[in-house]
Write an enzyme that holds these catalytic residues in place. Sequence first.
Site, PDB file in Angstrom:
ATOM      1  N   CYS A 224       0.816  -1.223   0.000  1.00 14.32           N
ATOM      2  CA  CYS A 224       0.000   0.000   0.000  1.00 14.32           C
ATOM      3  C   CYS A 224       0.850   1.275   0.000  1.00 14.32           C
ATOM      4  O   CYS A 224       0.325   2.363  -0.214  1.00 14.32           O
ATOM      5  CB  CYS A 224      -0.942   0.006   1.193  1.00 14.32           C
ATOM      6  SG  CYS A 224      -1.938  -1.481   1.305  1.00 14.32           S
TER       7      CYS A 224
ATOM      8  N   HIS B 215      -3.293   7.029   2.572  1.00 14.29           N
ATOM      9  CA  HIS B 215      -3.731   5.733   2.049  1.00 14.29           C
ATOM     10  C   HIS B 215      -5.148   5.448   2.542  1.00 14.29           C
ATOM     11  O   HIS B 215      -5.462   5.640   3.716  1.00 14.29           O
ATOM     12  CB  HIS B 215      -2.758   4.649   2.529  1.00 14.29           C
ATOM     13  CG  HIS B 215      -3.222   3.266   2.240  1.00 14.29           C
ATOM     14  ND1 HIS B 215      -3.757   2.908   1.026  1.00 14.29           N
ATOM     15  CD2 HIS B 215      -3.244   2.148   3.014  1.00 14.29           C
ATOM     16  CE1 HIS B 215      -4.083   1.625   1.067  1.00 14.29           C
ATOM     17  NE2 HIS B 215      -3.798   1.142   2.250  1.00 14.29           N
TER      18      HIS B 215
ATOM     19  N   ASN C 271     -10.148  -0.368  -0.190  1.00  9.09           N
ATOM     20  CA  ASN C 271      -8.694  -0.207  -0.101  1.00  9.09           C
ATOM     21  C   ASN C 271      -8.061  -0.834  -1.334  1.00  9.09           C
ATOM     22  O   ASN C 271      -8.092  -2.043  -1.501  1.00  9.09           O
ATOM     23  CB  ASN C 271      -8.215  -0.891   1.193  1.00  9.09           C
ATOM     24  CG  ASN C 271      -6.705  -0.925   1.327  1.00  9.09           C
ATOM     25  OD1 ASN C 271      -5.971  -0.604   0.391  1.00  9.09           O
ATOM     26  ND2 ASN C 271      -6.241  -1.332   2.483  1.00  9.09           N
TER      27      ASN C 271
HETATM   28  C1  LIG Z   1     -10.124  -4.609   9.575  1.00 11.68           C
HETATM   29  C2  LIG Z   1     -10.763  -3.669  10.577  1.00 11.68           C
HETATM   30  C3  LIG Z   1     -11.761  -2.781   9.878  1.00 11.68           C
HETATM   31  C4  LIG Z   1     -11.510  -4.496  11.617  1.00 11.68           C
HETATM   32  O1  LIG Z   1     -12.099  -3.609  12.563  1.00 11.68           O
HETATM   33  P1  LIG Z   1     -11.903  -3.843  14.102  1.00 11.68           P
HETATM   34  O2  LIG Z   1     -12.663  -2.803  14.799  1.00 11.68           O
HETATM   35  O3  LIG Z   1     -10.431  -3.930  14.359  1.00 11.68           O
HETATM   36  O4  LIG Z   1     -12.612  -5.233  14.289  1.00 11.68           O
HETATM   37  P2  LIG Z   1     -12.098  -6.522  15.086  1.00 11.68           P
HETATM   38  O5  LIG Z   1     -11.352  -7.396  14.133  1.00 11.68           O
HETATM   39  O6  LIG Z   1     -11.421  -6.118  16.360  1.00 11.68           O
HETATM   40  O7  LIG Z   1     -13.466  -7.171  15.441  1.00 11.68           O
HETATM   41  C5  LIG Z   1     -14.366  -6.535  16.362  1.00 11.68           C
HETATM   42  C6  LIG Z   1     -15.628  -7.332  16.439  1.00 11.68           C
HETATM   43  O8  LIG Z   1     -16.328  -7.266  15.201  1.00 11.68           O
HETATM   44  C7  LIG Z   1     -16.542  -8.571  14.680  1.00 11.68           C
HETATM   45  N1  LIG Z   1     -16.406  -8.519  13.240  1.00 11.68           N
HETATM   46  C8  LIG Z   1     -15.263  -8.664  12.494  1.00 11.68           C
HETATM   47  N2  LIG Z   1     -15.552  -8.528  11.190  1.00 11.68           N
HETATM   48  C9  LIG Z   1     -16.864  -8.266  11.128  1.00 11.68           C
HETATM   49  C10 LIG Z   1     -17.748  -8.003  10.062  1.00 11.68           C
HETATM   50  N3  LIG Z   1     -17.323  -7.973   8.781  1.00 11.68           N
HETATM   51  N4  LIG Z   1     -19.037  -7.745  10.330  1.00 11.68           N
HETATM   52  C11 LIG Z   1     -19.497  -7.764  11.595  1.00 11.68           C
HETATM   53  N5  LIG Z   1     -18.712  -7.996  12.651  1.00 11.68           N
HETATM   54  C12 LIG Z   1     -17.410  -8.247  12.422  1.00 11.68           C
HETATM   55  C13 LIG Z   1     -15.495  -9.447  15.314  1.00 11.68           C
HETATM   56  O9  LIG Z   1     -15.939 -10.787  15.374  1.00 11.68           O
HETATM   57  C14 LIG Z   1     -15.398  -8.825  16.684  1.00 11.68           C
HETATM   58  O10 LIG Z   1     -16.445  -9.304  17.493  1.00 11.68           O
HETATM   59  P3  LIG Z   1     -16.223  -9.609  19.052  1.00 11.68           P
HETATM   60  O11 LIG Z   1     -15.843  -8.281  19.653  1.00 11.68           O
HETATM   61  O12 LIG Z   1     -17.562 -10.108  19.481  1.00 11.68           O
HETATM   62  O13 LIG Z   1     -15.122 -10.604  19.087  1.00 11.68           O
HETATM   63  C15 LIG Z   1      -9.693  -2.804  11.260  1.00 11.68           C
HETATM   64  O14 LIG Z   1      -8.932  -3.593  12.144  1.00 11.68           O
HETATM   65  C16 LIG Z   1      -8.775  -2.130  10.308  1.00 11.68           C
HETATM   66  O15 LIG Z   1      -9.168  -1.294   9.516  1.00 11.68           O
HETATM   67  N6  LIG Z   1      -7.473  -2.422  10.384  1.00 11.68           N
HETATM   68  C17 LIG Z   1      -6.478  -1.761   9.585  1.00 11.68           C
HETATM   69  C18 LIG Z   1      -6.475  -2.261   8.179  1.00 11.68           C
HETATM   70  C19 LIG Z   1      -5.429  -1.495   7.395  1.00 11.68           C
HETATM   71  O16 LIG Z   1      -5.122  -0.380   7.704  1.00 11.68           O
HETATM   72  N7  LIG Z   1      -4.830  -2.075   6.424  1.00 11.68           N
HETATM   73  C20 LIG Z   1      -3.818  -1.300   5.733  1.00 11.68           C
HETATM   74  C21 LIG Z   1      -2.890  -2.065   5.068  1.00 11.68           C
HETATM   75  S1  LIG Z   1      -3.605  -3.028   3.797  1.00 11.68           S
END
Ligand SMILES: CC(C)(COP(=O)(O)OP(=O)(O)OC[C@H]1O[C@@H](n2cnc3c(N)ncnc32)[C@H](O)[C@@H]1OP(=O)(O)O)[C@@H](O)C(=O)NCCC(=O)NCCS
Length: 331
Positions: free
Chosen positions: A123, A256, A287
Amino acid sequence: MSSPIKASQGSAYSRILGVGGARGNRVVDNAEMCTIIDSSDEWIQQRTGIIERRWVDDSQNTLSLATEAARKAIDRSGVPTDQIDAVLVSSVSNHRRFPSLAVQVASEFGLPNPAATDLSAACAGFCYGVSLADSMVRVGSAHYVLVVGVEVLSEQTDYTDRSTAFLFGDGAGAAVIGPSDTPAIGPVVWGSEINTAEIIHSDDFDVAAAGGFSPKIHMEGNKVFRWATTYIVEKTVETLEVAGLKPDELDVFIPHQANNRITDAMLRRLKLPESVVVSRDIKHMGNASAASVPIAMEALLESGEAKSGDNALIIGFGAGLVYAGQVVVLP
Ligand SMILES: CC(C)(COP(=O)(O)OP(=O)(O)OC[C@H]1O[C@@H](n2cnc3c(N)ncnc32)[C@H](O)[C@@H]1OP(=O)(O)O)[C@@H](O)C(=O)NCCC(=O)NCCS
């Protein structure tokens, strides 16, 4: 004893002369995504800002997207194609280990023997390319450099993983970088983190081939999120500082497009005035990794929200982990 070797010398400064983008033809909204994974439109929008993403259709691929974006960038730059003497393509989506996408893009335009190579910086790839092109123009190893970021992530997405499947989009962005009389690309702030390779990674190709599946992306989203909202936020501030700009001298901010909540964290720390235009292209694109920053740049210029001559802070970060950012003057 001094050597008789001559050193090359280029232009005092460089600038982006033209930018272009290309998006996957298929619009996949959150409702459609939720037929694939167990999720909801509300959850996806709240956690990321994404409303819909763009995927390729059957008529598109990595090379066609790269070529479409590059054609626009070249046309807008006004640089005759026969003067482009270097091509840098950043991608994690090329199906072949060789030949490089850069050589294939050069071939599409019939460029006469340019230096051509691919970069792998995920990225951060476009911003890596901008920095390398800036150096090439200033040191004199190239006059006009075509920089492309292109990804087809929809085919690398693990649709059994609901924590990542909704994130990714397909597209390409390109820029032509050439000489300038005034500074228009600031110093790069870039680097990598060691021992973080597994946080975002693709399956090993040999393991995938042996298992009869194609390599997929795997990401520990929480860890990336924490890194981006702490370390990368500070790198964003540093990027502005090393360019010698104060927050009120910035016109546009194009981070990004990974997550709107990461962009929000950057804004809180940067303390940019309300007048600064902030890209939220992720809403309609998802993304798109190396393509994300230049596509977002094109969108802001096309909509008129940003204009030629504006100072824009761009920063990319992702798998490696790696990052790169600079302040640029928009074409
Ligand atoms: C991927 C991302 C959006 C996930 O969001 P998050 O708030 O971290 O979510 P988590 O993985 O901690 O999950 C939180 C909860 O939502 C749930 N969950 C995960 N994906 C889900 C979805 N698609 N829909 C509904 N619930 C979901 C999980 O099971 C978890 O539930 P729990 O609390 O009961 O265990 C976030 O971590 C993110 O944007 N990360 C950075 C990605 C990035 O910058 N990449 C750049 C380089 S490519």
